[in-house]
Design an enzyme around this catalytic site. Structure first.
Site, PDB file in Angstrom:
ATOM      1  CG  ASP A  72      -5.926  -3.344   0.321  1.00  0.00           C
ATOM      2  OD1 ASP A  72      -5.770  -4.437   0.857  1.00  0.00           O
ATOM      3  OD2 ASP A  72      -6.637  -2.450   0.807  1.00  0.00           O
ATOM      4  CE  LYS A  75      -5.355  -7.822  -0.028  1.00  0.00           C
ATOM      5  NZ  LYS A  75      -5.122  -7.192   1.291  1.00  0.00           N
ATOM      6  NE  ARG A 101       9.498  -5.347   2.784  1.00  0.00           N
ATOM      7  CZ  ARG A 101       8.396  -4.634   2.533  1.00  0.00           C
ATOM      8  NH1 ARG A 101       7.610  -4.980   1.536  1.00  0.00           N
ATOM      9  NH2 ARG A 101       8.070  -3.616   3.279  1.00  0.00           N
ATOM     10  CG  ASP A 126       5.949  -5.511   4.846  1.00  0.00           C
ATOM     11  OD1 ASP A 126       5.184  -5.114   3.949  1.00  0.00           O
ATOM     12  OD2 ASP A 126       6.145  -4.883   5.903  1.00  0.00           O
ATOM     13  N   GLY A 153       7.093  -3.079  -1.687  1.00  0.00           N
ATOM     14  CA  GLY A 153       6.500  -4.380  -2.005  1.00  0.00           C
ATOM     15  C   GLY A 153       6.756  -4.907  -3.403  1.00  0.00           C
ATOM     16  CG  PHE A 204      -2.234  -8.752   5.915  1.00  0.00           C
ATOM     17  CD1 PHE A 204      -2.007  -7.485   5.402  1.00  0.00           C
ATOM     18  CD2 PHE A 204      -1.176  -9.433   6.501  1.00  0.00           C
ATOM     19  CE1 PHE A 204      -0.743  -6.899   5.472  1.00  0.00           C
ATOM     20  CE2 PHE A 204       0.092  -8.861   6.572  1.00  0.00           C
ATOM     21  CZ  PHE A 204       0.299  -7.594   6.060  1.00  0.00           C
ATOM     22  CD  GLU A 231       1.237  -0.743  -5.563  1.00  0.00           C
ATOM     23  OE1 GLU A 231       2.148  -1.511  -5.193  1.00  0.00           O
ATOM     24  OE2 GLU A 231       0.657   0.006  -4.768  1.00  0.00           O
ATOM     25  CG  ASP A 232       3.168  -4.803  -3.649  1.00  0.00           C
ATOM     26  OD1 ASP A 232       2.470  -3.818  -3.956  1.00  0.00           O
ATOM     27  OD2 ASP A 232       3.600  -4.967  -2.495  1.00  0.00           O
TER      28      ASP A 232
HETATM   29  P1  5GP Z   1      -3.712   0.459  -1.462  1.00  0.00           P
HETATM   30  O1  5GP Z   1      -3.191   1.849  -1.523  1.00  0.00           O
HETATM   31  O2  5GP Z   1      -4.222  -0.083  -2.797  1.00  0.00           O
HETATM   32  O3  5GP Z   1      -4.752   0.280  -0.379  1.00  0.00           O
HETATM   33  O4  5GP Z   1      -2.556  -0.465  -0.981  1.00  0.00           O
HETATM   34  C1  5GP Z   1      -1.469  -0.607  -1.683  1.00  0.00           C
HETATM   35  C2  5GP Z   1      -0.271  -1.055  -0.894  1.00  0.00           C
HETATM   36  O5  5GP Z   1      -0.585  -1.586   0.386  1.00  0.00           O
HETATM   37  C3  5GP Z   1       0.385  -2.170  -1.646  1.00  0.00           C
HETATM   38  O6  5GP Z   1       1.309  -1.685  -2.531  1.00  0.00           O
HETATM   39  C4  5GP Z   1       1.020  -2.976  -0.558  1.00  0.00           C
HETATM   40  O7  5GP Z   1       2.295  -2.473  -0.323  1.00  0.00           O
HETATM   41  C5  5GP Z   1       0.138  -2.753   0.639  1.00  0.00           C
HETATM   42  N1  5GP Z   1      -0.798  -3.899   0.782  1.00  0.00           N
HETATM   43  C6  5GP Z   1      -2.068  -4.001   0.351  1.00  0.00           C
HETATM   44  N2  5GP Z   1      -2.616  -5.177   0.661  1.00  0.00           N
HETATM   45  C7  5GP Z   1      -1.642  -5.875   1.307  1.00  0.00           C
HETATM   46  C8  5GP Z   1      -1.569  -7.195   1.874  1.00  0.00           C
HETATM   47  O8  5GP Z   1      -2.511  -8.014   1.861  1.00  0.00           O
HETATM   48  N3  5GP Z   1      -0.376  -7.533   2.426  1.00  0.00           N
HETATM   49  C9  5GP Z   1       0.692  -6.699   2.477  1.00  0.00           C
HETATM   50  N4  5GP Z   1       1.793  -7.164   3.046  1.00  0.00           N
HETATM   51  N5  5GP Z   1       0.674  -5.456   1.960  1.00  0.00           N
HETATM   52  C10 5GP Z   1      -0.486  -5.053   1.370  1.00  0.00           C
HETATM   53 MG    MG Z   2       3.075  -1.860  -2.817  1.00  0.00          MG
END
Ligand code: 5GP
Ligand code: MG
Length: 178
Positions: A106, A134, A168, A162, A48, A155, A102-103
């Site tokens: 979450d 978030k 993407r 993606d 991402g 989301f 990080e992109d």
């Molecule tokens: P975490 O480990 O913080 O729950 O999630 C991190 C990864 O989940 C991010 O780097 C991203 O790749 C993916 N992710 C989290 N939220 C979203 C979202 O709303 N959309 C998409 N496409 N990917 C997400």
């Molecule tokens: Mg990511």
């Protein structure tokens, strides 16, 4: 409001490219101020963050190196809660300042695991920079040093993010329509 369809889902425009550009610029300025003498290794979490990383790197004014790791916690539109390591850390981490890129943060699980791994590899310091955050979804107690834009717990796709591999390439960010 502009709408798009990817596979079975519809998405509405949420963050236009112009706002993304401003957020990337703001993060870059802060890094330029805070880390100019740190000689850091920038570690991008694939897939991402590739677009954010490319745009951010062009605005970094101090000497730095870049590397990529690949982890996966998402399947479809939901976090699986576990993280798979697909491409690992290759560079020497010991004694270095790491900018973890990080992109989006979450649940925070991905970043938390990376920070722990980097600590085990004896990084001197790890700073976390994310384009999107978030706050309502955060489940881990992590320090987020630089966050471009705070968003609701929806989301999203576009600008590197993606839905099952699609979206993407979109320059703007779109939010799923429930
Ligand atoms: P975490 O480990 O913080 O729950 O999630 C991190 C990864 O989940 C991010 O780097 C991203 O790749 C993916 N992710 C989290 N939220 C979203 C979202 O709303 N959309 C998409 N496409 N990917 C997400
Ligand atoms: Mg990511």
């Amino acid at each position: 409001m502009k709408r798009i369809k990817l596979l079975d889902k519809e998405f509405a425009l949420s963050i236009p490219a112009s706002d993304i550009k401003k957020a990337v610029w703001t993060v870059a300025q802060k890094l330029n101020h805070d880390l100019k003498d740190a000689d850091p290794l920038i570690v991008c979490i694939l897939n991402g963050s590739f677009m954010f990383a490319a745009d951010l790197m062009k605005l970094i004014e101090f000497p730095c190196q870049v590397s990529f790791v690949k982890l996966a916690s998402y399947e479809g539109t939901a976090s699986t809660g576990t993280v798979k390591e697909l491409i690992g850390f290759n560079e020497t981490i010991e004694g270095r300042t790491i900018i973890l890129l990080e992109d989006i943060i979450d649940s925070g699980i991905t970043v938390s695991i990376c920070v722990d791994m980097l600590a085990q590899m004896k990084a001197k310091e790890v700073v976390v920079a994310t384009l999107l955050f978030k706050p309502e979804a955060l489940r881990k107690n992590i320090k987020i040093d630089y966050a471009g834009i705070e968003i609701p717990n929806d989301f999203i796709v576009g600008y590197g993010l993606d839905y099952n591999g699609y979206g993407r390439n979109l320059p703007d960010i779109y939010s799923v329509i429930q």
